[in-house]
Design an enzyme around this catalytic site. Structure first.
Site, PDB file in Angstrom:
ATOM      1  N   SER A 180      13.215  -2.099  -1.830  1.00 50.06           N
ATOM      2  CA  SER A 180      12.476  -3.356  -1.714  1.00 50.06           C
ATOM      3  C   SER A 180      13.310  -4.600  -1.969  1.00 50.06           C
ATOM      4  O   SER A 180      12.966  -5.668  -1.494  1.00 50.06           O
ATOM      5  CB  SER A 180      11.266  -3.339  -2.652  1.00 50.06           C
ATOM      6  OG  SER A 180      11.669  -3.046  -3.972  1.00 50.06           O
ATOM      7  N   HIS A 208       7.825  -0.420   2.590  1.00 47.57           N
ATOM      8  CA  HIS A 208       8.447  -1.427   3.451  1.00 47.57           C
ATOM      9  C   HIS A 208       8.838  -0.883   4.831  1.00 47.57           C
ATOM     10  O   HIS A 208       9.486  -1.585   5.599  1.00 47.57           O
ATOM     11  CB  HIS A 208       9.672  -2.018   2.746  1.00 47.57           C
ATOM     12  CG  HIS A 208       9.300  -2.680   1.453  1.00 47.57           C
ATOM     13  ND1 HIS A 208       8.802  -3.955   1.387  1.00 47.57           N
ATOM     14  CD2 HIS A 208       9.278  -2.205   0.181  1.00 47.57           C
ATOM     15  CE1 HIS A 208       8.518  -4.252   0.123  1.00 47.57           C
ATOM     16  NE2 HIS A 208       8.801  -3.205  -0.625  1.00 47.57           N
ATOM     17  N   LYS A 238       1.473  -4.861   2.998  1.00 46.90           N
ATOM     18  CA  LYS A 238       2.718  -5.468   3.483  1.00 46.90           C
ATOM     19  C   LYS A 238       2.615  -5.600   5.010  1.00 46.90           C
ATOM     20  O   LYS A 238       1.923  -6.482   5.478  1.00 46.90           O
ATOM     21  CB  LYS A 238       3.896  -4.645   2.988  1.00 46.90           C
ATOM     22  CG  LYS A 238       3.958  -4.706   1.448  1.00 46.90           C
ATOM     23  CD  LYS A 238       5.102  -3.978   0.851  1.00 46.90           C
ATOM     24  CE  LYS A 238       5.299  -4.264  -0.621  1.00 46.90           C
ATOM     25  NZ  LYS A 238       4.176  -4.069  -1.517  1.00 46.90           N
TER      26      LYS A 238
HETATM   27  C1  LIG Z   1       8.472   0.080  -2.746  1.00 42.85           C
HETATM   28  C2  LIG Z   1       7.159  -0.398  -3.290  1.00 42.85           C
HETATM   29  N1  LIG Z   1       6.271   0.520  -3.742  1.00 42.85           N
HETATM   30  C3  LIG Z   1       5.085   0.158  -4.239  1.00 42.85           C
HETATM   31  C4  LIG Z   1       4.715  -1.163  -4.309  1.00 42.85           C
HETATM   32  C5  LIG Z   1       3.390  -1.513  -4.913  1.00 42.85           C
HETATM   33  O1  LIG Z   1       2.447  -1.717  -3.912  1.00 42.85           O
HETATM   34  P1  LIG Z   1       1.177  -2.630  -4.166  1.00 42.85           P
HETATM   35  O2  LIG Z   1       1.635  -4.044  -4.042  1.00 42.85           O
HETATM   36  O3  LIG Z   1       0.197  -2.220  -3.120  1.00 42.85           O
HETATM   37  O4  LIG Z   1       0.696  -2.320  -5.559  1.00 42.85           O
HETATM   38  C6  LIG Z   1       5.603  -2.152  -3.835  1.00 42.85           C
HETATM   39  C7  LIG Z   1       5.319  -3.589  -3.819  1.00 42.85           C
HETATM   40  O5  LIG Z   1       4.543  -4.212  -4.307  1.00 42.85           O
HETATM   41  C8  LIG Z   1       6.849  -1.757  -3.328  1.00 42.85           C
HETATM   42  O6  LIG Z   1       7.738  -2.668  -2.905  1.00 42.85           O
END
Ligand SMILES: Cc1ncc(COP(=O)(O)O)c(C=O)c1O
Length: 394
Positions: A180, A208, A238
């Site tokens: 990320s 992502h 996203k």
């Molecule tokens: C790689 C990754 N996994 C999980 C999440 C968490 O997802 P959420 O925003 O739906 O809680 C994010 C970003 O927020 C992320 O970048």
């Protein structure tokens, strides 16, 4: 007597170290041109990679469903909150990623915590890339399993850890697909083969990649190894532009999670209208495939421009294009300067990234124009930095 809390001095310390996080208030729709903190800016830091968060068809699907079914889901999925729209979305998501079944969670954070804690416990082993998202790492801390972080993309390190697992232990390996903060992509086919050879299970967080890579079917599909990923997780906030997350896998995995994932069981289901909005977004992944093509073109344009200018942006092939600045102060100054120039690009500092690797996390969206990208590049080239130097190839 207990020690009194002293938040003030903790906050002051954060301020002094340039680690204080501030929120800016968005008062328009989410989009590449937005009103933030009362100012019109071009946004280069959202995860709305395909520009679907305020797409008229997605908004309309949400409005129509809210009109028919109201706003709140009223209960958890296991009580009376599991709506036909949730069910339809789970089926559509499973079909999209080529898995037998899928299960909706209220957020990616909840999904990662819940899945890890359901799959491994005290007697088991959990192995993770050290740059995985915080939600996977937190799941590792909470689940009670023997938890080791291997070096970033270090498959030899992973293999050594796998070889040390004994026959009485289940072993789960978890990795981001697209990291990320760097935008680089894990070599999933090799990781998956390694896991299979040691009887370990692989969990991939495709937050992502889903919607963008592999014709919108996700990174494992793009890399041709979907069959080798028994636990697939992706978010819906996203590229899909809405919110929530899902886990996809075989029937027994999904049934097991329904019984055991505490972050699935003990929480209110997403509003059904959000499921309707996600279904509209999924249809747009095919109807407006040009969004992915345009995004890909912008990524190439940005990369070419950055290389030409000698900006330190690495070789990310995804919508996440970090500009490495090193010192926290340099990242904050750069972000503030760009803000004055009308660009919203957030500074990312430790502990989100390792010490000494503060950066601007630039993200591109299908709604950006070529001109937007060129204008950002011009601004980046002009960045005046006292505490760092964004130029020079490493
Ligand atoms: C790689 C990754 N996994 C999980 C999440 C968490 O997802 P959420 O925003 O739906 O809680 C994010 C970003 O927020 C992320 O970048």
């Amino acid at each position: 007597m207990a020690k009194p809390f002293d938040f003030r001095s903790e906050l002051d310390a954060l301020l002094q170290r340039q680690r204080y996080r501030r929120r800016r208030i968005l008062s328009s729709a989410q989009g590449v041109n937005a009103l933030v903190g009362g100012k019109s800016v071009r946004v280069f830091c959202s995860n709305d990679y395909l520009g679907l968060a305020s797409h008229p068809k997605v908004t309309k699907a949400f409005q129509d469903a809210a009109g028919r079914f109201g706003v709140g889901s009223g209960a958890s999925h296991l009580v009376v909150g599991h709506h036909a729209l949730h069910h339809e979305l789970e089926e559509a998501l499973a079909a999209r990623v080529g898995a037998p079944r899928a299960l909706l969670f209220s957020s990616g954070y909840a999904a990662n915590l819940g899945v890890i804690a359901a799959l491994v416990g005290r007697r088991d082993v959990l192995l993770q890339d050290k740059w995985n998202h915080a939600s996977l790492l937190d799941g590792g801390q909470l689940c009670g399993a023997k938890f080791h972080r291997y070096g970033h993309l270090d498959l030899d390190g992973l293999q050594r850890r796998l070889d040390a697992v004994d026959e009485q232990q289940h072993c789960l390996v978890a990795t981001d697909s697209v990291f990320s903060m760097d935008g680089d992509i894990a070599p999933l086919p090799r990781i998956s083969a390694l896991c299979a050879s040691r009887n370990a299970w692989l969990m991939v967080d495709d937050a992502h990649g889903f919607g963008v890579l592999g014709e919108g079917r996700g990174t494992p599909q793009a890399l041709g190894c979907a069959e080798g990923v028994p636990v697939y997780m992706a978010t819906l906030g996203k590229a899909i532009g809405v919110g929530g997350a899902f886990v996809a896998g075989n029937d027994s995995l999904i049934e097991y999670l329904i019984q055991r994932a505490r972050t699935y069981i003990y929480t209110t289901a997403l509003p059904p209208a959000m499921a309707a909005a996600c279904l509209a977004s999924l249809r747009l992944l095919d109807e407006e495939a040009w969004r992915r093509d345009h995004l890909r073109m912008l990524i190439e344009r940005f990369q070419r421009g950055a290389q030409h200018l000698g900006l330190r942006v690495g070789a990310s092939q995804t919508a996440i294009q970090p500009l490495m600045l090193g010192a926290d102060a340099a990242a904050v100054e750069a972000s503030e300067w760009l803000w004055e120039e009308g660009f919203f690009v957030s500074a990312i500092r430790p502990p989100t990234v390792p010490e000494g690797s503060a950066r601007l996390r630039i993200t591109l969206s299908a709604d950006h124009s070529e001109q937007d990208v060129d204008d950002l590049l011009c601004a980046l080239a002009a960045l005046p930095l006292e505490s760092g130097e964004p130029h020079g190839n490493e």
